[in-house]
Scaffold this motif. Sequence first.
Motif, PDB file in Angstrom:
ATOM      1  N   ALA A 285      31.714  40.542  35.251  1.00 12.56           N
ATOM      2  CA  ALA A 285      32.874  40.971  34.468  1.00 12.56           C
ATOM      3  C   ALA A 285      32.768  42.445  34.091  1.00 12.56           C
ATOM      4  O   ALA A 285      33.763  43.189  34.129  1.00 12.56           O
ATOM      5  N   HIS A 286      31.568  42.889  33.744  1.00 11.21           N
ATOM      6  CA  HIS A 286      31.363  44.298  33.407  1.00 11.21           C
ATOM      7  C   HIS A 286      31.604  45.194  34.627  1.00 11.21           C
ATOM      8  O   HIS A 286      32.228  46.260  34.519  1.00 11.21           O
ATOM      9  N   ALA A 287      31.076  44.757  35.784  1.00 13.15           N
ATOM     10  CA  ALA A 287      31.237  45.554  37.002  1.00 13.15           C
ATOM     11  C   ALA A 287      32.699  45.664  37.408  1.00 13.15           C
ATOM     12  O   ALA A 287      33.188  46.749  37.742  1.00 13.15           O
ATOM     13  N   LEU A 288      33.429  44.535  37.381  1.00 13.54           N
ATOM     14  CA  LEU A 288      34.848  44.561  37.751  1.00 13.54           C
ATOM     15  C   LEU A 288      35.662  45.381  36.760  1.00 13.54           C
ATOM     16  O   LEU A 288      36.589  46.098  37.151  1.00 13.54           O
ATOM     17  N   GLY A 289      35.343  45.276  35.487  1.00 10.85           N
ATOM     18  CA  GLY A 289      36.049  46.081  34.495  1.00 10.85           C
ATOM     19  C   GLY A 289      35.848  47.567  34.724  1.00 10.85           C
ATOM     20  O   GLY A 289      36.789  48.364  34.620  1.00 10.85           O
ATOM     21  N   MET A 290      34.612  47.960  35.051  1.00  2.02           N
ATOM     22  CA  MET A 290      34.329  49.362  35.337  1.00  2.02           C
ATOM     23  C   MET A 290      35.072  49.821  36.578  1.00  2.02           C
ATOM     24  O   MET A 290      35.606  50.940  36.628  1.00  2.02           O
ATOM     25  N   GLN A 291      35.131  48.975  37.607  1.00  2.00           N
ATOM     26  CA  GLN A 291      35.848  49.331  38.826  1.00  2.00           C
ATOM     27  C   GLN A 291      37.342  49.499  38.569  1.00  2.00           C
ATOM     28  O   GLN A 291      37.976  50.415  39.099  1.00  2.00           O
ATOM     29  N   MET A 292      37.909  48.622  37.762  1.00  2.00           N
ATOM     30  CA  MET A 292      39.328  48.731  37.435  1.00  2.00           C
ATOM     31  C   MET A 292      39.610  50.027  36.689  1.00  2.00           C
ATOM     32  O   MET A 292      40.581  50.737  36.978  1.00  2.00           O
ATOM     33  N   LEU A 293      38.752  50.346  35.717  1.00  2.00           N
ATOM     34  CA  LEU A 293      38.939  51.569  34.941  1.00  2.00           C
ATOM     35  C   LEU A 293      38.802  52.806  35.821  1.00  2.00           C
ATOM     36  O   LEU A 293      39.655  53.709  35.793  1.00  2.00           O
ATOM     37  N   MET A 294      37.736  52.867  36.630  1.00  2.00           N
ATOM     38  CA  MET A 294      37.510  54.029  37.482  1.00  2.00           C
ATOM     39  C   MET A 294      38.576  54.133  38.567  1.00  2.00           C
ATOM     40  O   MET A 294      38.990  55.231  38.936  1.00  2.00           O
TER      41      MET A 294
END
Length: 328
Positions: A285-294
């Motif tokens: 969830a943290h990785a996907l959230g970071m990818q969405m933000l970036m």
Amino acid sequence: MLLAFALAAGAFLAWQTAGTLLMIFGGLLLAALLDAATRGLQHLLPLGRGACFAIVCTLSAGVILMGIAWGGYTIVHEWDELHRVLRSQVQNIGNRLADMGVQTPGPRGGRITDEQIAGILLPDPASLFGQARSALGTAGDILLMLFIGFFVGLNPALYRRGLGSIMPRDRRELVLDVVDDTAEMLRWWLVGQVVTIIVVALSIALALMALGTPGALVLGLLAGLLNFIPYLGAFVGAVPIAIAASSQGTTMVVWVIAIYLLIQIIEGYVLTPLVQRRTVHIQPAHALGMQMLMGTLFGALGIALAAPLQAVLRVAILRWTEGDGDQV
């Protein structure tokens, strides 16, 4: 108030120069990869760092040129065939959806268009989550990243000493420890990524060739490169593979997806933990959230660099807080 103003000014400056900072970070990733290969070669050959670094660069350039010369025509030919198959299958999917009553505003009197279906099934990575700016749009930017990677990889100790010389004396040791820890983590993470990319690309390409799927080499290469992006890359890579296999019937789609999932499961639960034991683990969830933000802020380059940037920030923050705790 002054501290708050300084933090706000720093955040604004980072926002304005984010594209350049990402390119610099990409160059540092390349430097870490070259450094990892050089260190590994030093354990095998009784040579100095300069000689090993030269061998690594020469071999890397030679492999790339040989790959282009040997596989260039094949890849271009398969890409043309794959483009034709994907376009035909996308049109078939659009017609089926239209027959089922799925309609969107378009130039065909309400029938969904090929372009709209392609935009849904084959999204542009640069606009997957929206794009506020272009972080890497010219060949000059790529050249800049290559130069940064080359010069930092050539003598990383020099840049480490330079960073330490501008730090306050009471924080110098802690800062250099953080740099060493993040560099160590990046080296192992990049080595693991290279291994998984090669294994996934070869496995998928060979499996698709055995099944007779059009564009097997291109699809395997694409799936391997997309594996650089955790979680999201595997999902995106499955879309063109499924569409290409649909030209051979529904049964073939099931077989192809089953084999693709099996390869991804082996990669995720066996290969990656084995080759990346010395790297940090980030929750999905943290990785996907970071990818969405970036991805929203910086487009395709932001998505590609989200995982290593998140890992670096996590290691740096944890190491910095531990260091502060030790000094209290």
